[in-house]
Design a protein around this motif. Structure first.
Motif, PDB file in Angstrom:
ATOM      1  N   LEU A  36       0.738  -1.186   0.070  1.00 30.06           N
ATOM      2  CA  LEU A  36      -0.070  -0.121  -0.069  1.00 30.06           C
ATOM      3  C   LEU A  36       0.792   1.283  -0.061  1.00 30.06           C
ATOM      4  O   LEU A  36       0.449   2.288  -0.794  1.00 30.06           O
ATOM      5  N   ALA A  37       2.127   1.364   0.880  1.00 28.81           N
ATOM      6  CA  ALA A  37       2.726   2.550   0.847  1.00 28.81           C
ATOM      7  C   ALA A  37       3.505   2.700  -0.524  1.00 28.81           C
ATOM      8  O   ALA A  37       3.470   3.822  -1.007  1.00 28.81           O
ATOM      9  N   LYS A  38       3.801   1.513  -1.107  1.00 28.71           N
ATOM     10  CA  LYS A  38       4.601   1.850  -2.530  1.00 28.71           C
ATOM     11  C   LYS A  38       3.303   2.384  -3.423  1.00 28.71           C
ATOM     12  O   LYS A  38       3.740   3.373  -4.317  1.00 28.71           O
ATOM     13  N   LEU A  39       2.323   1.731  -3.480  1.00 31.35           N
ATOM     14  CA  LEU A  39       1.101   2.007  -4.478  1.00 31.35           C
ATOM     15  C   LEU A  39       0.944   3.603  -4.237  1.00 31.35           C
ATOM     16  O   LEU A  39       0.833   4.280  -5.165  1.00 31.35           O
ATOM     17  N   ARG A  40       0.709   3.871  -3.056  1.00 33.52           N
ATOM     18  CA  ARG A  40       0.387   5.346  -2.640  1.00 33.52           C
ATOM     19  C   ARG A  40       1.477   6.254  -3.299  1.00 33.52           C
ATOM     20  O   ARG A  40       1.175   7.479  -3.696  1.00 33.52           O
ATOM     21  N   ALA A  41       2.754   5.831  -2.948  1.00 37.00           N
ATOM     22  CA  ALA A  41       3.878   6.839  -3.390  1.00 37.00           C
ATOM     23  C   ALA A  41       3.754   7.031  -4.903  1.00 37.00           C
ATOM     24  O   ALA A  41       3.925   8.060  -5.380  1.00 37.00           O
ATOM     25  N   ILE A  42       3.638   5.909  -5.646  1.00 38.21           N
ATOM     26  CA  ILE A  42       3.257   5.956  -7.157  1.00 38.21           C
ATOM     27  C   ILE A  42       2.356   6.836  -7.443  1.00 38.21           C
ATOM     28  O   ILE A  42       2.578   7.588  -8.237  1.00 38.21           O
ATOM     29  N   LEU A  43       1.115   6.792  -6.963  1.00 37.10           N
ATOM     30  CA  LEU A  43       0.025   7.544  -7.114  1.00 37.10           C
ATOM     31  C   LEU A  43       0.441   9.052  -6.789  1.00 37.10           C
ATOM     32  O   LEU A  43       0.018   9.929  -8.049  1.00 37.10           O
ATOM     33  N   ARG A  44       1.083   9.450  -5.767  1.00 37.27           N
ATOM     34  CA  ARG A  44       1.353  10.702  -5.765  1.00 37.27           C
ATOM     35  C   ARG A  44       2.486  11.224  -6.290  1.00 37.27           C
ATOM     36  O   ARG A  44       2.462  12.147  -6.861  1.00 37.27           O
ATOM     37  N   TYR A  45       3.424  10.474  -6.847  1.00 37.57           N
ATOM     38  CA  TYR A  45       4.356  11.020  -7.781  1.00 37.57           C
ATOM     39  C   TYR A  45       3.869  11.321  -9.025  1.00 37.57           C
ATOM     40  O   TYR A  45       4.112  12.310  -9.672  1.00 37.57           O
ATOM     41  N   LEU A  46       2.749  10.441  -9.462  1.00 39.24           N
ATOM     42  CA  LEU A  46       2.150  10.498 -10.879  1.00 39.24           C
ATOM     43  C   LEU A  46       1.221  11.955 -10.539  1.00 39.24           C
ATOM     44  O   LEU A  46       0.714  12.584 -11.617  1.00 39.24           O
ATOM     45  N   GLY A  47       0.862  12.361  -9.476  1.00 39.52           N
ATOM     46  CA  GLY A  47       0.007  13.581  -9.450  1.00 39.52           C
ATOM     47  C   GLY A  47      -1.525  12.796  -9.568  1.00 39.52           C
ATOM     48  O   GLY A  47      -2.184  13.778  -9.912  1.00 39.52           O
ATOM     49  N   VAL A  48      -1.735  11.861  -9.641  1.00 39.33           N
ATOM     50  CA  VAL A  48      -3.243  11.481  -9.875  1.00 39.33           C
ATOM     51  C   VAL A  48      -4.197  11.079  -8.783  1.00 39.33           C
ATOM     52  O   VAL A  48      -5.608  10.989  -8.705  1.00 39.33           O
ATOM     53  N   SER A  49      -3.701  11.121  -7.424  1.00 35.04           N
ATOM     54  CA  SER A  49      -4.422  11.069  -6.407  1.00 35.04           C
ATOM     55  C   SER A  49      -3.780  11.614  -5.048  1.00 35.04           C
ATOM     56  O   SER A  49      -2.638  11.535  -5.068  1.00 35.04           O
ATOM     57  N   THR A  50      -4.529  11.808  -4.160  1.00 30.99           N
ATOM     58  CA  THR A  50      -3.702  12.563  -2.891  1.00 30.99           C
ATOM     59  C   THR A  50      -3.316  11.328  -2.112  1.00 30.99           C
ATOM     60  O   THR A  50      -2.359  11.257  -1.099  1.00 30.99           O
ATOM     61  N   GLY A  51      -3.963  10.204  -2.309  1.00 32.28           N
ATOM     62  CA  GLY A  51      -3.821   8.938  -1.453  1.00 32.28           C
ATOM     63  C   GLY A  51      -4.007   8.902  -0.108  1.00 32.28           C
ATOM     64  O   GLY A  51      -3.707   8.357   0.862  1.00 32.28           O
ATOM     65  N   ASN A  52      -4.715  10.146   0.343  1.00 26.90           N
ATOM     66  CA  ASN A  52      -5.021  10.332   1.908  1.00 26.90           C
ATOM     67  C   ASN A  52      -6.112   9.286   2.467  1.00 26.90           C
ATOM     68  O   ASN A  52      -7.350   9.707   1.964  1.00 26.90           O
ATOM     69  N   MET A  53      -5.602   8.537   3.111  1.00 25.26           N
ATOM     70  CA  MET A  53      -6.630   7.444   3.566  1.00 25.26           C
ATOM     71  C   MET A  53      -7.573   8.155   4.844  1.00 25.26           C
ATOM     72  O   MET A  53      -8.487   7.648   4.706  1.00 25.26           O
ATOM     73  N   GLU A  54      -7.140   8.698   5.676  1.00 29.59           N
ATOM     74  CA  GLU A  54      -7.891   9.410   6.826  1.00 29.59           C
ATOM     75  C   GLU A  54      -8.920   9.951   6.158  1.00 29.59           C
ATOM     76  O   GLU A  54      -9.994   9.976   6.673  1.00 29.59           O
TER      77      GLU A  54
END
Ligand code: ADP
Ligand code: MG
Ligand code: ZN
Length: 482
Positions: free
Chosen positions: A175-193
């Motif tokens: 999950l951490a890696k997936l979120r890092a990729i989404l954030r690098y791409l600027g496609v999602s904030t990935g904010n779980m809270e």
């Protein structure tokens, strides 16, 4: 436990960062608006309206698929998923079922033991979010549910892994890696809270060596990475214990109850939904031309793995330090730009992974660098390097810069943090201190090393506490012939 193997597959729903919703022109920043103000006949699904596909949402999903090594379908399609629930005004959700936009990729991450792992990505598809329900107490104390449709129709991508994750902790790494990729791409904030990144976790166990997968249980309701890991640990143990008692695992959906740190049954297979999927009649098929695909491929930035390898190579950093810096684009950029402005490599890396992480890290892959710019960091580190300020003062200054964006040099003057690092001046003061402390000098020369502390104390007093302690100690020892 050791006789059993854990098998986990994750389904992640990530909100796609777009200006407007998936099929209409309503603004997608639902969280900041008053309830039920971002809504139109299309996202309410009123009869007779026609949706249009949000191009940016499709592009960001394709870029995600490419970053996850997926095959991108030249031809995909939207389907209606029919079900009735108060968060779904239309009675159906537009999703992708038989023909998703992206298929058959993989995600690489470091396992807890440091080995490289690769987990298959089954599919990445695009759909729309539902309304948000608030369960409250009404004025008369009765339970009420409130509906906010601002979120209805916000683009969501669903990223489904293969059942190849081997432990709860590995699921956290994935999950951490997936979120890092989404954030690098600027496609999602990935904010779980905030619910912009939601994870349903499927887990089964089987005896070691068995080839068939065990019966899976789907766990929902986790709103942090930690909760996912804890819920999976609990659930795997619960399943093993049940099997050990000779029971059978029932395929079901369970909910994580944070307060009790347990999962409880929500719905069994008997009550599984029949969604009656069928092709969305109001939308055309989605065609991705090779030219469009290449254009999107060219827009993919350097991703975390490439970044960390390059940072290590170009700057001679240890692999783990480079990996920490590359966790988020904010810190990788801060590091590289500070170094480009003359900051020493190791100091920049240490201060970022130490102090900046402490101030701004809210989870794996998410570091807010606050008001710390590369210029400010480079300036601060140059003052530390020259001995203008002590490392302890630099920490305080950095915290203030982080909060307010003040310029480090100005702060140092304003707070009177400048150290006496002038060798000639320190030597003059040291000579005075030596003359006035004959006893301490005699003690030192008689082998009582601790007495040097008294002399250093004298230097500090003479400078109002502003002597560069490291330099003063060295000069003092030289003077005393140590
Ligand atoms: P469903 O039809 O219930 O949605 P899928 O086969 O589509 O089930 O898979 C959904 C998710 O569950 C995927 O992430 C997949 O990897 C995972 N999964 C499927 N079977 C198992 C299993 N036996 N154990 C653990 N995870 C599983
Ligand atoms: Mg599913
Ligand atoms: Zn709308």
């Amino acid at each position: 436990m050791t006789d059993y193997e854990i098998v986990i597959g994750l389904e992640v729903h990530a909100q796609v960062l777009t200006r407007s919703k998936m099929f209409c022109r309503c603004a997608a920043e639902y969280a900041s608006a008053p309830p039920n103000t971002l809504v139109c006949p299309i996202c309410l699904g009123l009869p007779g309206v026609l949706p249009t596909i949000n191009r940016a949402a499709v592009e960001k999903t394709i870029m995600t698929g490419l970053a996850l090594n997926c095959a991108i379908a030249q031809f995909s399609r939207f389907d209606r998923k029919n079900y009735h629930y108060p968060d779904l005004m239309k009675g159906y959700q537009v999703s992708q079922y038989a023909l998703p936009l992206c298929r058959e990729g993989w995600l690489a991450f470091d396992a807890p033991d440091g080995t490289a792992r690769r987990v298959g990505i089954r599919r990445v598809h695009l759909e729309e979010d539902t309304a948000k329900l608030y369960h409250r107490r009404g004025p008369d104390g009765q339970a009420v549910s409130l509906v906010d449709v601002n979120r209805s129709g916000v683009p969501l991508m669903e990223i489904v892994s293969e059942p190849e994750i081997q432990s709860a902790e590995e699921a956290g790494r994935y999950l951490a890696k997936l979120r890092a990729i989404l954030r690098y791409l600027g496609v999602s904030t990935g904010n779980m809270e905030e619910g912009a990144f939601r994870c349903d976790a499927n887990v089964s166990v089987r005896r070691r060596g068995e080839r068939e997968l065990g019966v899976k249980v789907e766990v929902k309701n986790m709103n942090s990475f930690r909760a996912v890991v804890l819920a999976l640990e609990f659930e795997a143990e619960r399943q093993v214990a049940a099997l050990e008692r000779g029971e059978r695992i029932e395929q079901e959906t369970r909910g994580w109850v944070e307060t009790g740190s347990i999962t409880v049954s929500q719905r069994t297979k008997e009550y599984a939904h029949d969604y009656r999927y069928f092709p969305e009649p109001d939308l055309p098929p989605l065609v991705v031309t090779p030219a469009w695909l290449e254009e999107l491929r060219a827009r993919i930035p350097e991703l975390p793995d490439a970044k960390r390898v390059r940072l290590a190579r170009e700057h001679g950093l240890p692999a783990d330090v480079a990996a920490q810096l590359a966790e988020s684009l904010s810190t990788a950029d801060l590091f590289e730009q500070a170094v480009a402005r003359g900051a020493p490599v190791r100091a920049a890396a240490n201060w970022i992974t130490g102090e900046v992480f402490r101030l701004g890290r809210s989870g794996p892959g998410v570091v807010d660098v606050g008001q710390v710019t590369a210029e400010r960091l480079a300036e601060l580190l140059s003052m530390v390097e020259k001995g203008t300020i002590s490392p302890a003062s630099a920490k305080d200054v950095l915290a203030e810069v982080y909060r307010t964006g003040a310029e480090p040099a100005a702060l140092v003057e304003q707070r009177g943090l400048r150290q006496v690092s002038d060798t000639a001046e320190l030597e003059r003061i040291i000579d005075e201190v030596i003359q006035q402390n004959a006893k301490a000098v005699a003690d030192v020369q008689a082998g009582k090393q601790q007495a040097i502390g008294a002399l250093l104390g004298g230097v500090m007093r003479a400078t109002g506490g502003k002597a560069n302690a490291q330099l003063a100690t060295r000069l003092l020892r030289e003077r005393l012939g140590l």
